[in-house]
Design a protein around this motif. Structure first.
Motif, short mmCIF file in Angstrom:
data_model
loop_
_atom_site.label_atom_id
_atom_site.label_comp_id
_atom_site.label_asym_id
_atom_site.label_seq_id
_atom_site.Cartn_x
_atom_site.Cartn_y
_atom_site.Cartn_z
N ALA A 23 6.19 1.55 -0.47
CA ALA A 23 5.03 1.32 0.01
C ALA A 23 5.11 0.41 1.54
O ALA A 23 6.29 0.19 1.63
N LYS A 77 -2.70 5.47 -1.55
CA LYS A 77 -3.38 4.58 -2.59
C LYS A 77 -3.94 3.35 -1.80
O LYS A 77 -3.70 2.95 -0.70
N GLY A 78 -4.79 2.33 -2.67
CA GLY A 78 -5.54 1.27 -2.05
C GLY A 78 -4.22 0.07 -1.90
O GLY A 78 -3.23 0.34 -2.50
N ARG A 79 -4.69 -0.77 -1.26
CA ARG A 79 -3.52 -1.84 -1.08
C ARG A 79 -3.72 -2.84 -2.28
O ARG A 79 -4.82 -3.26 -2.70
N GLU A 80 -2.71 -3.30 -2.87
CA GLU A 80 -2.62 -4.05 -3.92
C GLU A 80 -1.77 -5.46 -3.81
O GLU A 80 -0.61 -5.29 -3.11
N GLN A 135 0.98 -1.17 -0.03
CA GLN A 135 0.23 0.14 -0.11
C GLN A 135 0.76 1.05 0.09
O GLN A 135 1.54 1.57 0.91
N ASN A 188 -7.26 -8.70 -2.42
CA ASN A 188 -7.43 -8.53 -0.99
C ASN A 188 -8.38 -9.63 -0.29
O ASN A 188 -8.08 -10.02 0.72
#
Length: 126
Positions: free
Chosen positions: A91, A42-45, A38, A110
């Motif tokens: 990240a 931003k979102g977790r990828e 993350q 996720n």
């Protein structure tokens, strides 16, 4: 269930780091393991995963060819070798574990994981 991710740090662009994931209270051997990240804002990828059987791997296109996920021989640790790092790789990195009926599967989403560790920060300077 507790997962621990460690190995993060500060590295210059083009450098390498190796992250590791271990577990207490359960065995990683029968779980698919995913590495996620993350970045700020931003979102977790998902970036990489490995199945519990046969060591089937999958990678996000952004890291394919640079990152390698692997299990040690005892299957107590899952590592993420990160080479040729760039600032976009900065990240917080998390490992996650999930047991699947299909031991040949791992995912990069996720929602496919119930067990998460705390993150480890990777900072890549330009």
């Amino acid at each position: 269930v507790q997962l621990q991710a460690f190995g993060g740090g500060l590295v210059q662009s083009g450098g390498s780091l190796r992250l590791s994931c271990t577990a207490s209270r359960f065995s990683l051997a029968d779980h698919a393991i995913g590495w996620f990240r993350q970045a700020p804002g931003k979102g977790r990828e998902g970036v990489a995963c490995i199945s519990s059987e046969e060591g089937i791997r999958d990678y996000d296109l952004s890291v394919a060819g640079r990152f390698t996920i692997s299990r040690d021989a005892t299957k107590t640790t899952v590592s993420l070798q990160m080479n040729n790092l760039n600032p976009e790789d900065t990240a917080v990195y998390y490992c996650a574990a999930q047991r699947h009926l299909n031991g040949l599967y791992c995912g990069l989403k996720n929602y496919e994981y119930e067990n998460w560790g705390q993150g480890t920060l990777v900072t890549v300077s330009s």
